[in-house]
Design a protein around this motif. Structure first.
Motif, mmCIF file in Angstrom:
data_model
loop_
_atom_site.group_PDB
_atom_site.id
_atom_site.type_symbol
_atom_site.label_atom_id
_atom_site.label_comp_id
_atom_site.label_asym_id
_atom_site.label_seq_id
_atom_site.Cartn_x
_atom_site.Cartn_y
_atom_site.Cartn_z
ATOM 1 N N THR A 17 95.435 36.607 21.988
ATOM 2 C CA THR A 17 94.246 35.852 21.592
ATOM 3 C C THR A 17 93.432 35.435 22.815
ATOM 4 O O THR A 17 92.259 35.076 22.684
ATOM 5 C CB THR A 17 94.631 34.589 20.798
ATOM 6 N N ARG A 40 99.592 33.724 14.374
ATOM 7 C CA ARG A 40 98.350 33.471 15.115
ATOM 8 C C ARG A 40 97.748 34.745 15.706
ATOM 9 O O ARG A 40 96.692 34.699 16.327
ATOM 10 C CB ARG A 40 98.614 32.493 16.249
ATOM 11 N N SER A 42 98.929 36.270 18.216
ATOM 12 C CA SER A 42 99.210 36.361 19.649
ATOM 13 C C SER A 42 99.923 37.672 19.941
ATOM 14 O O SER A 42 99.745 38.277 20.990
ATOM 15 C CB SER A 42 100.065 35.176 20.103
ATOM 16 N N LEU A 192 87.803 39.686 14.296
ATOM 17 C CA LEU A 192 88.485 39.171 15.488
ATOM 18 C C LEU A 192 88.298 40.037 16.731
ATOM 19 O O LEU A 192 88.893 39.771 17.769
ATOM 20 C CB LEU A 192 89.981 38.971 15.193
ATOM 21 N N GLU A 291 87.907 32.647 10.695
ATOM 22 C CA GLU A 291 87.833 33.882 11.471
ATOM 23 C C GLU A 291 86.494 34.579 11.257
ATOM 24 O O GLU A 291 86.024 35.314 12.130
ATOM 25 C CB GLU A 291 88.980 34.819 11.085
#
Length: 345
Positions: A17, A40, A42, A192, A291
């Motif tokens: 991220t 998340r 990550s 994202l 998001e």
């Protein structure tokens, strides 16, 4: 840059991220931290999620204090359930956890410490095998690339989405290494921006020519004759060849068909779910509305607007030219070719 690494009894996960601005590792000493990292994003990408979950289970198991083998197994199964609940679409997550639990249940040793060691060894094996799987996919897939190919890809199916090398980007790497003079076009991949943040970053690290475009430019790029082939990864593939991948993949596949451009999918056999007949049965994760309404923490949509945010879509098998696996290249009809590669004929 390693996606994850096991160091001194803990798992360290590269926090994707924060890329490309910051390369920072999350130090996971408890399995709950791994769960959070998966939720998340990550750590993301089906193979990487599977490997991280395997290490997370080993990490959680190591903390279990149990007086008997049966009590230990029950506790580890509970941890596996917590890890499995983090994300529903990527089948490699459940596949890796099932493999870890099979290793545990199949080990008749009553020594708890030995069982813990066996779980960690299996997690290491899953990680190493993914690296080798990516290498084989690259070898099989690069044969489909002509010289001087302009390749469009969507999302990030690279080293960051796996234990290393990558699925779709692993094939691109192999073609580049073979001297085929590949040029990559990377969709930015809203919401994202995995293409903008991660795919372009990976390509630049290896001096592979790459051009970034917004998602809604792909059709015009194809119409201009600037794309020779499309290659993407997958989070789950049904037995009939329907492919679940990052949202927007279906639209790219439709555009590729309209412009007579080959559309390839690269994924290990562990991503193929033979228990699901078609894409209609693949669970699709829906994620937080922020998001979509926010970019880099800044609101870009008005307060109160309704949001629909599926993380994945399903591309029908009829739009897929070939599926590149670590056991070879499957072509239609996939119900037969995928089963043959898996030895399920």
């Amino acid at each position: 840059m390693e996606t994850m690494r096991w160091v001194d009894g803990r798992l360290e996960i590269l926090d994707q991220t924060l890329l490309p601005e910051t390369a920072e590792y999350i130090k996971c000493e408890h399995y709950e931290t791994v769960c959070d990292a998966i939720r998340r994003l990550s750590v993301r990408g089906a193979p990487a999620i599977g490997a991280a979950a395997a290490y997370g289970l080993a990490l959680g198991a190591n903390a279990v204090q149990a007086a008997s083998r049966e009590v230990f197994i029950t506790a580890v199964e509970k941890i596996a359930g917590d890890l499995a609940a983090t994300r529903p679409t990527a089948v490699n997550l459940q596949w890796a956890l099932d493999r870890m639990l099979e290793t545990l249940r199949g080990n008749t040793n009553d020594n708890i410490n030995d069982l813990k060691k066996a779980l960690l060894e299996e997690a290491h094996a899953i990680y190493r095998e993914d690296l080798e799987s990516n290498r084989r996919m690259g070898e099989f897939g690069q044969t489909l690339f002509p010289d001087n190919a302009a390749v469009l890809t969507h999302c990030n199916a690279g080293a960051l989405a796996t234990a290393g090398l990558g699925t779709a980007l692993g094939v691109i790497r192999a073609a580049h290494k073979a001297g085929k003079n590949v040029h990559v076009y990377a969709d930015e991949t809203r919401p994202l921006l995995q293409g903008a943040r991660l795919t372009t970053w990976e390509m630049l690290q290896e001096n592979i020519p790459v051009t970034l475009l917004t998602d809604n430019m792909a059709g015009y790029l194809m119409a201009q004759g600037k794309v020779d082939l499309v290659i993407v990864g997958a989070d789950r593939i049904a037995a009939n060849g329907d492919v679940a991948n990052k949202i927007g993949t279906y639209g790219v596949a439709v555009l590729a068909r309209e412009h007579n451009i080959p559309f390839y999918v690269a994924a290990p056999m562990s991503t193929i779910d033979f228990n699901i007949a078609s894409g209609r049965d693949i669970p699709i994760e829906t994620r937080d509305e922020q998001e979509v309404t926010h970019i880099a923490g800044k609101r870009v949509a008005p307060e109160g607007v309704k949001v629909w945010n599926p993380a994945f879509d399903v591309t029908p098998a009829r739009l897929v030219t070939a599926i590149i696996t670590d056991r070879g290249v499957a072509r239609p009809p996939y119900i037969d070719s995928l089963a043959a590669l898996a030895g399920k004929e």
